[in-house]
Design an enzyme around this catalytic site. Structure first.
Site, PDB file in Angstrom:
ATOM      1  N   CYS A   1       0.868  -1.180   0.000  1.00  0.00           N
ATOM      2  CA  CYS A   1       0.000   0.000   0.000  1.00  0.00           C
ATOM      3  C   CYS A   1       0.903   1.228   0.000  1.00  0.00           C
ATOM      4  O   CYS A   1       1.594   1.489   0.998  1.00  0.00           O
ATOM      5  CB  CYS A   1      -0.918   0.001   1.216  1.00  0.00           C
ATOM      6  SG  CYS A   1      -1.975   1.454   1.317  1.00  0.00           S
TER       7      CYS A   1
ATOM      8  N   CYS B   1      -5.131   5.971  -3.832  1.00  0.00           N
ATOM      9  CA  CYS B   1      -4.451   4.688  -3.740  1.00  0.00           C
ATOM     10  C   CYS B   1      -3.027   4.906  -4.222  1.00  0.00           C
ATOM     11  O   CYS B   1      -2.826   5.272  -5.388  1.00  0.00           O
ATOM     12  CB  CYS B   1      -5.153   3.625  -4.587  1.00  0.00           C
ATOM     13  SG  CYS B   1      -4.260   2.064  -4.725  1.00  0.00           S
TER      14      CYS B   1
END
Length: 289
Positions: free
Chosen positions: A88, A220
């Site tokens: 991530c 993201c």
């Protein structure tokens, strides 16, 4: 309150996370607890959980591997549904900010399920090296009745980045886009992005993303990198420095030249904010449902 579970809350361009400091891996971080923490009504609410843990304490857990020399900290990242995730990008920036604010580290390498990645904490943001990006085959995503051509990209986790002339803001991402399960058997993050506006260095795109295990998010990090790579290649470039506007703000991605099958090193630049800290009630932790 005493005897509770310490936490912090942070975000990177409104991609938000619960940060759990757990240096000695003492917490039983079950999928049910993660899902409850991330629930925006019965928990704190977040797109994922970042457990801050010493790498040596996690040896033997799925995808962790043996600690690398000189790397103390490991980012144990979980999606909002409780599932494990390889990587991530925004989470790594928040993780690095947390280590810096606690005085546990001032940037430098961090262990992840995608290997050792470098971080640099500055006064205006955090930059993280996300390694090279694998370039896969063309594929298709379907959202509603519309089909979008895309390219499979591996940023340590799977992505399908679709360059489209359609305005991404008009798409309904309340439902997950359809994709080829044979190509993405473990699911995929799907990005919808505008063509590159401007030169390879200094150009701009807009992007929205539907993350596997989460749904649409305001940003993201790895998806931003995937979008920048897709936009550059769509415009005929193998490298560049791209500004990416997401619903949660502005990020910058640097892509170095590589091969047809894999980019050179990539770097994600942007803000990382810690906004609150406290303790979770121990009784709630013991029975989060």
């Amino acid at each position: 309150m005493t005897g509770g579970i310490a936490f912090s809350k942070g975000h990177g361009t409104q991609n938000d996370f619960v940060v759990l400091p757990d240096p000695d891996a003492a917490l039983d971080l079950t999928p049910a607890r993660v899902a409850a923490l991330c629930d925006r009504r019965r928990g704190l609410g977040a797109d994922g959980v970042l457990r801050v843990v010493r790498w040596a304490k996690l040896a033997g857990e799925p995808g962790v591997g043996e600690p690398a020399d000189g790397v103390e900290w490991f980012m144990d990242y979980r999606n909002a549904d409780g599932s494990l995730a390889e990587m991530c990008g925004n989470g790594l920036r928040v993780f690095a900010r947390y280590l810096h604010e606690c005085g546990w580290a001032t940037g430098g390498p961090v262990g992840t399920r995608n290997g050792v990645l470098d971080t640099a904490v500055g006064p205006d943001g955090v930059s993280v090296g996300l390694g090279t990006v694998g370039v896969g085959p063309a594929s298709v995503a379907t959202s509603g009745d519309a089909r979008f051509d895309g390219i499979a990209l591996d940023v340590g986790n799977p992505h399908l980045a679709c360059v489209t002339a359609a305005d991404p803001d008009t798409l309904d991402l309340t439902r997950a886009p359809s994709f080829d399960p044979a190509l993405f058997p473990n699911g995929v993050n799907v990005e919808f992005l505008t063509p590159l506006d401007g030169p390879a260095d200094g150009g701009h795109i807009r992007m929205r993303v539907h993350e596997r295990g989460v749904g649409e998010t305001r940003s993201c990090g790895t998806g931003t990198v995937a979008a920048a790579v897709a936009a550059l290649r769509h415009a005929g470039h193998s490298a560049g420095d791209v500004q990416v506007t997401v619903p949660g703000g502005l990020l910058r991605v640097t892509v170095e030249a590589g091969t047809d099958e894999r980019t050179g090193p990539t770097t994600l630049h942007g803000p990382a904010v810690l906004l609150a800290s406290g303790e979770l009630d121990r009784a709630w932790w013991d029975a989060p449902a």
